[in-house]
Motif scaffolding. Sequence first.
Motif, PDB file in Angstrom:
ATOM      1  N   LEU A 152      46.394  54.098  17.644  1.00 43.97           N
ATOM      2  CA  LEU A 152      45.445  54.130  16.162  1.00 43.97           C
ATOM      3  C   LEU A 152      44.662  55.636  16.589  1.00 43.97           C
ATOM      4  CD1 LEU A 152      45.158  50.550  15.289  1.00 43.97           C
ATOM      5  CD2 LEU A 152      46.774  52.421  14.413  1.00 43.97           C
ATOM      6  N   ILE A 153      43.871  55.116  17.987  1.00 41.86           N
ATOM      7  CA  ILE A 153      43.401  56.786  18.241  1.00 41.86           C
ATOM      8  C   ILE A 153      44.036  58.268  17.840  1.00 41.86           C
ATOM      9  CG2 ILE A 153      41.823  58.339  19.773  1.00 41.86           C
ATOM     10  CD1 ILE A 153      40.742  55.266  20.520  1.00 41.86           C
ATOM     11  N   GLY A 154      45.049  57.781  18.694  1.00 41.63           N
ATOM     12  CA  GLY A 154      46.083  59.361  18.711  1.00 41.63           C
ATOM     13  C   GLY A 154      47.013  59.718  17.371  1.00 41.63           C
ATOM     14  N   THR A 155      47.069  58.729  16.757  1.00 39.14           N
ATOM     15  CA  THR A 155      46.699  59.216  15.082  1.00 39.14           C
ATOM     16  C   THR A 155      46.089  59.220  14.149  1.00 39.14           C
ATOM     17  OG1 THR A 155      46.521  56.573  14.596  1.00 39.14           O
ATOM     18  CG2 THR A 155      48.918  57.707  15.295  1.00 39.14           C
ATOM     19  N   ALA A 156      44.707  59.095  14.675  1.00 37.39           N
ATOM     20  CA  ALA A 156      43.347  59.503  14.456  1.00 37.39           C
ATOM     21  C   ALA A 156      42.920  58.840  12.769  1.00 37.39           C
ATOM     22  CB  ALA A 156      43.703  61.117  13.569  1.00 37.39           C
ATOM     23  N   LEU A 157      43.143  57.159  13.269  1.00 38.31           N
ATOM     24  CA  LEU A 157      43.352  56.591  12.277  1.00 38.31           C
ATOM     25  C   LEU A 157      42.147  55.767  12.609  1.00 38.31           C
ATOM     26  CD1 LEU A 157      46.927  54.619  11.150  1.00 38.31           C
ATOM     27  CD2 LEU A 157      45.061  56.448   9.748  1.00 38.31           C
ATOM     28  N   ILE A 158      41.940  55.376  13.769  1.00 39.54           N
ATOM     29  CA  ILE A 158      40.850  55.131  13.991  1.00 39.54           C
ATOM     30  C   ILE A 158      39.814  56.082  15.349  1.00 39.54           C
ATOM     31  CG2 ILE A 158      39.607  52.987  16.730  1.00 39.54           C
ATOM     32  CD1 ILE A 158      41.842  51.349  15.830  1.00 39.54           C
ATOM     33  N   ASP A 159      38.186  56.046  15.238  1.00 41.91           N
ATOM     34  CA  ASP A 159      37.574  57.039  16.105  1.00 41.91           C
ATOM     35  C   ASP A 159      37.651  56.654  17.835  1.00 41.91           C
ATOM     36  OD1 ASP A 159      36.549  59.076  14.626  1.00 41.91           O
ATOM     37  OD2 ASP A 159      34.250  57.636  14.074  1.00 41.91           O
ATOM     38  N   LYS A 160      37.829  57.286  18.096  1.00 40.46           N
ATOM     39  CA  LYS A 160      37.871  57.741  20.049  1.00 40.46           C
ATOM     40  C   LYS A 160      36.255  56.933  20.249  1.00 40.46           C
ATOM     41  CE  LYS A 160      38.838  59.594  23.717  1.00 40.46           C
ATOM     42  NZ  LYS A 160      39.364  61.004  25.241  1.00 40.46           N
ATOM     43  N   PRO A 161      36.208  55.561  21.639  1.00 37.56           N
ATOM     44  CA  PRO A 161      35.217  55.101  21.489  1.00 37.56           C
ATOM     45  C   PRO A 161      34.453  56.653  22.742  1.00 37.56           C
ATOM     46  CG  PRO A 161      36.616  53.645  21.835  1.00 37.56           C
ATOM     47  CD  PRO A 161      37.270  54.994  21.294  1.00 37.56           C
ATOM     48  N   ALA A 162      32.817  56.355  21.837  1.00 38.40           N
ATOM     49  CA  ALA A 162      32.334  57.010  23.259  1.00 38.40           C
ATOM     50  C   ALA A 162      32.413  57.007  24.928  1.00 38.40           C
ATOM     51  CB  ALA A 162      30.861  57.587  22.963  1.00 38.40           C
ATOM     52  N   ASP A 163      32.116  55.414  24.925  1.00 42.59           N
ATOM     53  CA  ASP A 163      31.894  55.250  26.263  1.00 42.59           C
ATOM     54  C   ASP A 163      33.610  55.190  27.049  1.00 42.59           C
ATOM     55  OD1 ASP A 163      31.805  54.192  28.676  1.00 42.59           O
ATOM     56  OD2 ASP A 163      30.048  52.256  28.012  1.00 42.59           O
ATOM     57  N   ALA A 164      34.223  55.915  27.368  1.00 45.19           N
ATOM     58  CA  ALA A 164      35.256  55.939  28.052  1.00 45.19           C
ATOM     59  C   ALA A 164      35.386  54.678  29.275  1.00 45.19           C
ATOM     60  CB  ALA A 164      35.871  57.140  28.692  1.00 45.19           C
ATOM     61  N   LEU A 165      34.128  54.021  30.129  1.00 43.16           N
ATOM     62  CA  LEU A 165      34.003  52.540  30.715  1.00 43.16           C
ATOM     63  C   LEU A 165      34.450  52.185  30.086  1.00 43.16           C
ATOM     64  CD1 LEU A 165      31.729  54.891  33.451  1.00 43.16           C
ATOM     65  CD2 LEU A 165      34.169  54.983  33.436  1.00 43.16           C
ATOM     66  N   HIS A 166      33.539  51.762  29.342  1.00 43.56           N
ATOM     67  CA  HIS A 166      33.913  50.546  28.728  1.00 43.56           C
ATOM     68  C   HIS A 166      34.272  50.704  27.605  1.00 43.56           C
ATOM     69  CE1 HIS A 166      31.114  48.952  32.699  1.00 43.56           C
ATOM     70  NE2 HIS A 166      30.297  50.464  31.673  1.00 43.56           N
ATOM     71  N   LYS A 167      35.542  50.960  27.327  1.00 42.15           N
ATOM     72  CA  LYS A 167      36.103  51.316  26.145  1.00 42.15           C
ATOM     73  C   LYS A 167      36.954  49.350  25.018  1.00 42.15           C
ATOM     74  CE  LYS A 167      40.293  53.133  27.386  1.00 42.15           C
ATOM     75  NZ  LYS A 167      41.045  54.098  27.189  1.00 42.15           N
ATOM     76  N   ASP A 168      36.496  48.228  25.763  1.00 38.09           N
ATOM     77  CA  ASP A 168      36.378  46.946  25.650  1.00 38.09           C
ATOM     78  C   ASP A 168      35.397  46.612  24.811  1.00 38.09           C
ATOM     79  OD1 ASP A 168      36.107  47.358  28.105  1.00 38.09           O
ATOM     80  OD2 ASP A 168      36.889  45.031  27.778  1.00 38.09           O
ATOM     81  N   LEU A 169      34.356  47.453  25.294  1.00 40.13           N
ATOM     82  CA  LEU A 169      33.261  46.618  24.721  1.00 40.13           C
ATOM     83  C   LEU A 169      32.087  47.668  23.124  1.00 40.13           C
ATOM     84  CD1 LEU A 169      31.813  45.220  27.827  1.00 40.13           C
ATOM     85  CD2 LEU A 169      32.468  43.849  25.966  1.00 40.13           C
ATOM     86  N   VAL A 170      32.503  48.798  23.591  1.00 41.15           N
ATOM     87  CA  VAL A 170      32.007  49.913  22.488  1.00 41.15           C
ATOM     88  C   VAL A 170      32.715  50.008  20.840  1.00 41.15           C
ATOM     89  CG1 VAL A 170      32.152  51.977  22.021  1.00 41.15           C
ATOM     90  CG2 VAL A 170      32.002  51.065  24.547  1.00 41.15           C
ATOM     91  N   PRO A 171      31.894  49.679  20.142  1.00 39.77           N
ATOM     92  CA  PRO A 171      32.277  49.306  18.316  1.00 39.77           C
ATOM     93  C   PRO A 171      33.251  50.607  17.846  1.00 39.77           C
ATOM     94  CG  PRO A 171      29.570  48.911  18.665  1.00 39.77           C
ATOM     95  CD  PRO A 171      30.717  48.904  20.086  1.00 39.77           C
ATOM     96  N   LEU A 172      34.593  49.434  17.586  1.00 41.47           N
ATOM     97  CA  LEU A 172      35.605  50.673  17.383  1.00 41.47           C
ATOM     98  C   LEU A 172      34.991  50.945  15.070  1.00 41.47           C
ATOM     99  CD1 LEU A 172      38.096  49.027  18.702  1.00 41.47           C
ATOM    100  CD2 LEU A 172      37.533  51.294  19.151  1.00 41.47           C
ATOM    101  N   LYS A 173      35.606  52.237  15.129  1.00 44.36           N
ATOM    102  CA  LYS A 173      34.786  51.983  13.636  1.00 44.36           C
ATOM    103  C   LYS A 173      36.935  53.061  13.046  1.00 44.36           C
ATOM    104  CE  LYS A 173      32.165  56.073  13.770  1.00 44.36           C
ATOM    105  NZ  LYS A 173      31.461  56.284  12.665  1.00 44.36           N
ATOM    106  N   LEU A 174      37.574  52.764  11.255  1.00 46.35           N
ATOM    107  CA  LEU A 174      38.317  53.531  10.800  1.00 46.35           C
ATOM    108  C   LEU A 174      37.670  55.332  10.890  1.00 46.35           C
ATOM    109  CD1 LEU A 174      39.310  51.309   8.170  1.00 46.35           C
ATOM    110  CD2 LEU A 174      40.263  51.915  10.618  1.00 46.35           C
ATOM    111  N   THR A 175      38.481  56.586  11.075  1.00 45.23           N
ATOM    112  CA  THR A 175      38.131  57.751  10.726  1.00 45.23           C
ATOM    113  C   THR A 175      38.272  57.810   9.143  1.00 45.23           C
ATOM    114  OG1 THR A 175      40.903  58.461  10.631  1.00 45.23           O
ATOM    115  CG2 THR A 175      39.224  58.419  12.633  1.00 45.23           C
ATOM    116  N   ALA A 176      37.765  58.638   9.113  1.00 45.74           N
ATOM    117  CA  ALA A 176      37.734  58.885   7.029  1.00 45.74           C
ATOM    118  C   ALA A 176      39.719  58.770   6.917  1.00 45.74           C
ATOM    119  CB  ALA A 176      36.865  60.127   6.964  1.00 45.74           C
TER     120      ALA A 176
END
Length: 144
Positions: free
Chosen positions: A100-124
């Motif tokens: 979903l990040i690759g399809t630009a529907l979800i924003d890429k999490p800033a913290d690549a080390l702890h992806k599972d704990l970073v809040p996710l959000k939809l892109t515009a």
Amino acid sequence: MKSENPSIARSKKTRMTASNNQIDEDRTIDPGKTAALLLKSRAVRIEQLRNDQPDIDDIAWHILLVLKVSMNADQPVTMLDLAIRLNVAKNIMVRYVEYLIGTALIDKPADALHKDLVPLKLTASGDALTGDILQKISQELVNG
């Protein structure tokens, strides 16, 4: 323990809908009708995504729905939250979120080390797509 007045208890079970109609929560909908509404909702979603969108299966759609609700409620959701809430193995959820990040529907999490704990959000575009489909589902259920 003090007993509550039945009329007060009944009024507490009544809620207002978006159209300001009173609905008694004790009423039930026939399970067959509920199933038909759910299937109709799914058919509308599939039709909307058929031609011009990336492949969004049921799990991906539910991820988008959870993120839509979380953004509207201002309650962050992480990849781990999604895995638990949707009952999907964490490694499978990682693949869904990356897709979903690759399809630009979800924003890429800033913290690549702890992806599972970073809040996710939809892109515009993810928010707009989800909102448009939900609007079409609502219209179909109300009018159809």
